[in-house]
Design a protein around this motif. Sequence first.
Motif, PDB file in Angstrom:
ATOM      1  N   TRP A 175       0.844  -1.192   0.000  1.00 57.53           N
ATOM      2  CA  TRP A 175       0.000   0.000   0.000  1.00 57.53           C
ATOM      3  C   TRP A 175       0.874   1.234   0.000  1.00 57.53           C
ATOM      4  N   SER A 176       0.524   2.206  -0.831  1.00 57.54           N
ATOM      5  CA  SER A 176       1.279   3.451  -0.899  1.00 57.54           C
ATOM      6  C   SER A 176       0.343   4.587  -1.306  1.00 57.54           C
ATOM      7  N   ARG A 177       0.526   5.734  -0.633  1.00 62.64           N
ATOM      8  CA  ARG A 177      -0.272   6.910  -0.977  1.00 62.64           C
ATOM      9  C   ARG A 177       0.474   8.162  -0.516  1.00 62.64           C
ATOM     10  N   ALA A 178       0.489   9.175  -1.355  1.00 59.33           N
ATOM     11  CA  ALA A 178       1.103  10.446  -1.002  1.00 59.33           C
ATOM     12  C   ALA A 178       0.138  11.261  -0.156  1.00 59.33           C
ATOM     13  N   VAL A 179       0.601  11.673   1.037  1.00 55.92           N
ATOM     14  CA  VAL A 179      -0.197  12.507   1.933  1.00 55.92           C
ATOM     15  C   VAL A 179       0.566  13.814   2.148  1.00 55.92           C
ATOM     16  N   LYS A 180       0.247  14.811   1.324  1.00 56.61           N
ATOM     17  CA  LYS A 180       0.967  16.083   1.308  1.00 56.61           C
ATOM     18  C   LYS A 180       2.452  15.826   1.065  1.00 56.61           C
ATOM     19  N   PHE A 181       3.309  16.159   2.040  1.00 58.22           N
ATOM     20  CA  PHE A 181       4.750  15.991   1.838  1.00 58.22           C
ATOM     21  C   PHE A 181       5.244  14.609   2.252  1.00 58.22           C
ATOM     22  N   THR A 239       8.961   8.482   3.122  1.00 55.17           N
ATOM     23  CA  THR A 239       9.683   9.525   2.406  1.00 55.17           C
ATOM     24  C   THR A 239       9.003  10.865   2.665  1.00 55.17           C
ATOM     25  N   PHE A 240       9.805  11.846   3.091  1.00 54.96           N
ATOM     26  CA  PHE A 240       9.288  13.188   3.371  1.00 54.96           C
ATOM     27  C   PHE A 240       9.946  14.159   2.397  1.00 54.96           C
ATOM     28  N   THR A 241       9.144  14.714   1.502  1.00 57.24           N
ATOM     29  CA  THR A 241       9.636  15.677   0.512  1.00 57.24           C
ATOM     30  C   THR A 241       9.322  17.081   1.011  1.00 57.24           C
ATOM     31  N   PRO A 293      10.221  21.451   1.337  1.00 58.57           N
ATOM     32  CA  PRO A 293      10.601  22.575   0.456  1.00 58.57           C
ATOM     33  C   PRO A 293      12.113  22.769   0.384  1.00 58.57           C
ATOM     34  N   HIS A 294      12.531  23.499  -0.635  1.00 57.50           N
ATOM     35  CA  HIS A 294      13.930  23.873  -0.857  1.00 57.50           C
ATOM     36  C   HIS A 294      14.819  22.657  -1.118  1.00 57.50           C
ATOM     37  N   GLY A 295      14.252  21.578  -1.699  1.00 55.54           N
ATOM     38  CA  GLY A 295      15.059  20.437  -2.127  1.00 55.54           C
ATOM     39  C   GLY A 295      15.454  19.461  -1.047  1.00 55.54           C
ATOM     40  N   TRP A 296      14.821  19.525   0.128  1.00 55.83           N
ATOM     41  CA  TRP A 296      15.153  18.600   1.213  1.00 55.83           C
ATOM     42  C   TRP A 296      14.354  17.303   1.068  1.00 55.83           C
ATOM     43  N   LEU A 297      15.013  16.173   1.371  1.00 53.78           N
ATOM     44  CA  LEU A 297      14.367  14.862   1.297  1.00 53.78           C
ATOM     45  C   LEU A 297      14.818  14.026   2.494  1.00 53.78           C
ATOM     46  N   ILE A 298      13.858  13.503   3.261  1.00 56.77           N
ATOM     47  CA  ILE A 298      14.151  12.687   4.444  1.00 56.77           C
ATOM     48  C   ILE A 298      13.487  11.320   4.273  1.00 56.77           C
ATOM     49  N   THR A 299      14.230  10.268   4.613  1.00 53.17           N
ATOM     50  CA  THR A 299      13.672   8.912   4.579  1.00 53.17           C
ATOM     51  C   THR A 299      13.869   8.243   5.931  1.00 53.17           C
ATOM     52  N   ALA A 300      12.900   7.419   6.310  1.00 54.08           N
ATOM     53  CA  ALA A 300      12.983   6.601   7.532  1.00 54.08           C
ATOM     54  C   ALA A 300      12.330   5.270   7.215  1.00 54.08           C
ATOM     55  N   ASN A 301      13.145   4.230   7.098  1.00 61.37           N
ATOM     56  CA  ASN A 301      12.677   2.925   6.642  1.00 61.37           C
ATOM     57  C   ASN A 301      12.817   1.890   7.757  1.00 61.37           C
ATOM     58  N   ALA A 329      17.885   5.412   7.997  1.00 63.54           N
ATOM     59  CA  ALA A 329      17.358   6.765   7.776  1.00 63.54           C
ATOM     60  C   ALA A 329      18.357   7.567   6.954  1.00 63.54           C
ATOM     61  N   SER A 330      17.861   8.620   6.311  1.00 67.12           N
ATOM     62  CA  SER A 330      18.731   9.493   5.526  1.00 67.12           C
ATOM     63  C   SER A 330      18.117  10.875   5.418  1.00 67.12           C
ATOM     64  N   ILE A 331      18.978  11.846   5.143  1.00 67.25           N
ATOM     65  CA  ILE A 331      18.543  13.215   4.872  1.00 67.25           C
ATOM     66  C   ILE A 331      19.389  13.743   3.720  1.00 67.25           C
TER      67      ILE A 331
END
Length: 392
Positions: free
Chosen positions: A242-248, A281-283, A285-293, A316-318
């Motif tokens: 299951w996957s769905r984009a919820v805002k960012f 995955t958290f997208t 503003p200003h090109g920042w991307l955070i992941t927590a798996n 995790a990553s940023i």
Amino acid sequence: SSVVDNKVAVTYPATTDAAVNSADHRRSTLWAGKLCLDFPLAHGDFTVGTQATYTRTKLDYMMLNQDVESYIPSSFTDARQASASAFASWRRTFNRLSMSLGLRYEYVDYDFSVDGKRDNDVSRRDNLLTPDLSLSYTFNDRAQVSLSYKMATVKPSYSQLTGALNYVGLHEIEGGNPALRDERMHDVQLFAMCGDFMLQSSLTRSIDTYAFVKQLYPAHNLQLMMHPVNIDVSSVSLYLIWSRAVKFWTPNVTAGIYKQWLDIDGTCYNKPIMSYYFDNTFTLPHGWLITANISGQSQGDIHTNRFASSPFMMDASIGKTMLNHSLTLKLSATDLFNTANNNWTMNTFGVFVDKRQSYNQRGIALNVIYRFNPRQNKYKGRAANEEEMKRL
């Protein structure tokens, strides 16, 4: 072609036992060629082609300890394989229905020799015919289903086909098995998508795949040898995604089960493995991307290994993109809570092994990527030597 030299020394500093030294020299050569032709046929796309490979790998293994050489002798092996294949496939779309039909024929000549003498029990010639069929139906942009069947031949790696034995310890030997046969795999897969959900399932019957076993090895003292043998195993896997984009925030959740049916010498290896993956995955503003798996799995069997459970692991990553996406900086951390393990047990032919291996996989990595006017690779085929390179 490639050349690899290895030298191994097993020492026992706290005892009077002599060191055990060995060396090996491996030389591998690969030649390959492939020709494909695409053209329209019967309102569909038709592909026909041919492929040929020649592989040779020589291994000179020298045991330098005279006492150990009495049961692990030096050996010089030479494996050559020449193969030629022809394949064809046809694809067509009927409105919402898509169909693909494929067929491949391969001739293989495998020649194996030890100390300059051909081993007739291992050397062989094979003729293989493998089909590939698939059907898919699209209901709309968010719903589709597909069913496929594939018969494939999976060849063991050349490191598993070697006849040399390796000294691991006072009572431990590892080696390959030149008598390993090629695996015949029958695979039926079902894929379905509806909205934010996907279902992936497969039913596989593998004939003459290989698994590692431990057995008693004849010697003047107790010796256990681990090596691969051919087995027949059936397995089924079922995963729901299951996957769905919820805002960012874009969560991706996968949960499923893998179960096999395997019996060796009266011992069953049928315990299923349940697993989950929760990727976030958290997208920003200003090109920042955070992941927590986060991921985990239960105890269960894969071939002859019963792997221990690992209920919770996290990475995790940023990262940040700059200069119009040309520059990317990424800081990543693995196994944040130090919960990964490689524990397993093996119970084969009356020999039980319990391995407990805890290691610190925690780490931090910094990636700096700069793209200089990137160009896309327009080649969409597969290299003729891809499969043989993996085996080498």
